[in-house]
Scaffold this motif. Structure first.
Motif, PDB file in Angstrom:
ATOM      1  N   SER A 147      30.946  39.238  39.346  1.00  0.00           N
ATOM      2  CA  SER A 147      32.029  39.245  38.543  1.00  0.00           C
ATOM      3  C   SER A 147      32.552  37.963  37.942  1.00  0.00           C
ATOM      4  O   SER A 147      32.838  36.873  38.602  1.00  0.00           O
ATOM      5  N   PRO A 148      32.997  37.857  36.570  1.00  0.00           N
ATOM      6  CA  PRO A 148      33.315  36.519  36.077  1.00  0.00           C
ATOM      7  C   PRO A 148      34.921  36.572  36.246  1.00  0.00           C
ATOM      8  O   PRO A 148      35.541  35.741  35.975  1.00  0.00           O
ATOM      9  N   ASP A 149      35.479  37.529  36.666  1.00  0.00           N
ATOM     10  CA  ASP A 149      36.944  38.026  36.680  1.00  0.00           C
ATOM     11  C   ASP A 149      37.134  38.484  38.070  1.00  0.00           C
ATOM     12  O   ASP A 149      37.559  39.567  38.090  1.00  0.00           O
ATOM     13  N   GLU A 150      37.004  37.613  39.097  1.00  0.00           N
ATOM     14  CA  GLU A 150      37.047  38.249  40.605  1.00  0.00           C
ATOM     15  C   GLU A 150      38.410  38.758  40.904  1.00  0.00           C
ATOM     16  O   GLU A 150      38.668  39.595  41.743  1.00  0.00           O
ATOM     17  N   ARG A 151      39.431  38.043  40.060  1.00  0.00           N
ATOM     18  CA  ARG A 151      40.804  38.456  40.714  1.00  0.00           C
ATOM     19  C   ARG A 151      41.120  39.772  40.261  1.00  0.00           C
ATOM     20  O   ARG A 151      41.750  40.566  40.895  1.00  0.00           O
ATOM     21  N   GLN A 152      40.754  39.987  39.042  1.00  0.00           N
ATOM     22  CA  GLN A 152      41.151  41.440  38.438  1.00  0.00           C
ATOM     23  C   GLN A 152      39.996  42.249  38.805  1.00  0.00           C
ATOM     24  O   GLN A 152      40.455  43.654  39.237  1.00  0.00           O
TER      25      GLN A 152
END
Length: 550
Positions: free
Chosen positions: A371-376
């Motif tokens: 994922s390029p946006d692991e937080r979300q």
């Protein structure tokens, strides 16, 4: 006096450090491209011949030791013979090369290469005019002045390196040098560096054209999650436990399984659906990839590949690996358009038996890695908007093409990806097969499943989750009818995880009957009832998605 001695010692230490750094920086000036980009390319150019080979070793403990040679005379193959595992030593193969038309009477060209401790002449019955010349690391060269035009087919024109005791060479015109590895203290069979050479000009590789057989059938074997390594590889969760006295080499056992099923099923086409390479267990990804390619080339089976999240964790980028695949025999793999995200967005047309009309279109898309946006959105990446738009535009364009419109039967479409779509995880979907682990789909849904249905694709199949092997039926919310089968291949490689409640490695087969517009599928397992078709079912009939028969 004591302070002076200490100060002098510190100064000498600093001087040694500075000299070491300067040598290191100078040596690295000769690395024109990083290894991850450059190492998949054999060091050759059209019209050049190899006139000499040597091996240069250097040590990080010796600031005056360097792995560089005169760059105006020598060209380095950008693969550290220690595969970057030696914290003290590095070693590289260097070659001299020259344009064939520029050779003089004084120049020598390489006619043969051997490796070993002893002079190869000791084992030869006749005494040839050319003597064997010794080089470092147990390399022996037989060189001669180029006298005749016919020599062009005999002389060495390209040199490359592969690694491990089980290394193979699938490229036409290439051969691994015998009897074995270069003589280096590399510490184990993984680091056994092996020279491979090409003689004469490169051979032209014709791309195969997949066709429906005379009986109207076309069989596809999907092989996923091979997890091949550099070297024999280590078995992970072998099943059944204790089989073969507890002895298990991952890659040989995996390839033996695949070869057995290939010989029994005799597929017309093979899909490699990702994680062919076992990430950081493949410090030379080229060597790992060549193992499965050799199996297919020997049997003259066309194949297409996509990548998983582990393929580019070894020594090669996705782009470098696809460039390599595109150059190999029987490969229909493509990088795809560079205007969209990912490497490996393309399609393959399977033609009717006797004409140029398309009977079946296979779509391949790159599902990327993490994922390029692991937080979300934790977990894995997703298919991007420009990929989905490319797919939809391509599908519409193909439907309107002459090769599709003039096909007299019902045209069929399938798709292959590596990471499953979020819809695979819907518990409301009827399934056929085994669901043993959580579906590790992307946390963000870019709705590629809806695009597949919209464009008439009847089945999509993925890998990634090794011990899931089910097909799930997606249904239309309004009509309640099935609109897409979403299948798993199941994991086939012993280098990847397994071991869920006695789960045996497996792979999936699809058989297309073009006369009936029917798609059937089943699985084959590595152990147990190895000849049986597991969970055989019809998923498409008369061009329509059908529910599984109870």
């Amino acid at each position: 006096m004591t302070r002076r001695i200490v100060r002098t010692g510190i100064q000498l230490g600093l001087l040694t450090t500075i000299v070491f750094l300067l040598v290191f920086l100078l040596d690295n000036r000769y690395r024109v491209l990083p290894q991850s980009i450059h190492s998949h390319l054999p060091l050759h150019h059209e019209g050049l011949v190899i006139t000499d080979i040597t091996v240069q070793t250097c040590s990080s403990l010796n600031p005056l030791s360097s792995c560089k040679l005169d760059q105006d005379k020598w060209h380095r193959i950008e693969k550290d013979l220690y595969l970057s595992t030696g914290w003290v030593s590095k070693a590289y193969v260097y070659i001299k090369r020259k344009r064939e038309e520029e050779l003089t009477d004084e120049d020598k060209v390489i006619l043969d290469i051997r490796t070993g401790k002893l002079d190869p002449a000791m084992g030869e019955k006749s005494q040839a005019a050319e003597k064997w010349e010794s080089r470092p690391a147990g390399v022996w060269l037989k060189r001669s002045a180029k006298r005749h035009a016919s020599d062009s087919k005999k002389v060495v024109t390209a040199v490359d390196l592969l690694f491990g005791a089980d290394a193979v060479e699938p490229r036409p015109g290439w051969e691994l040098i015998k009897p074995g590895a270069l003589l280096l203290e590399t510490g184990g069979e993984i680091g056994e560096a092996r020279l491979t050479i090409r003689r004469g000009p490169p051979q032209k590789i014709e791309k195969p054209v997949p066709r429906i057989r005379k009986d109207g059938k076309f069989k596809i074997m999907q092989v996923s999650d091979l997890h091949l390594s550099t070297g024999l590889g280590e078995c992970r969760h072998p099943e059944p436990k204790g089989h073969n006295g507890g002895r298990c080499d991952a890659d040989p056992r995996t390839l033996e399984f695949v070869e057995r099923v290939l010989d029994e099923e005799k597929p017309d086409f093979v899909v490699l659906s990702g994680d062919q390479v076992n990430g950081d267990s493949a410090p030379d990804a080229q060597t790992a990839m060549f193992k499965i390619v050799q199996v297919l080339v020997e049997r003259k089976i066309p194949y297409a590949a996509i990548f998983g999240n582990h393929d580019d964790e070894g020594s090669l980028t996705r782009g470098a690996m696809m460039s390599l695949l595109e150059s190999l025999p029987y490969s229909l793999s493509e990088a795809g358009p560079n205007t969209i995200e990912g490497v490996g967005n393309y399609y393959v047309e399977v033609l009717a038996h006797q004409n140029k009309h398309s009977a079946l279109t296979l779509y391949f898309l790159d599902t990327h890695g993490y994922s390029p946006d692991e937080r979300q959105f934790k977990g894995y990446d997703w298919l991007k908007v420009n990929q989905i738009n490319w797919f939809k535009t391509t599908a519409k364009t193909l439907r309107d093409s002459e090769t599709h419109k003039h096909y007299t039967h019902i045209h069929l479409d399938m798709s292959f990806i590596h990471i499953p779509l979020p819809e695979y995880a819907l518990k409301s979907n009827p399934i056929v097969g085994t669901w043993k682990e959580g579906v590790t789909a992307p946390g963000f849904n870019s709705h590629f499943k809806d695009a597949l249905v919209e464009e008439g694709v009847k089945a999509v199949s993925c890998g990634h989750d090794h011990v899931n092997d089910y097909c799930a039926l997606s249904t239309n919310e309004k009509t309640g009818e099935g609109d897409l089968w979403m299948c798993y291949a199941g994991g086939s490689g012993f280098g990847g995880y397994g071991g869920y409640d006695g789960y045996h490695r497996r792979l999936r087969v699809f058989e297309i009957d073009a006369n009936e517009a029917r798609i059937s599928t089943w699985k084959r397992v590595e152990y147990g009832d190895i000849g049986a078709r597991l969970d055989e079912q019809v998923i498409v009939d008369a061009g329509k998605v059908v529910a599984a028969q109870s």
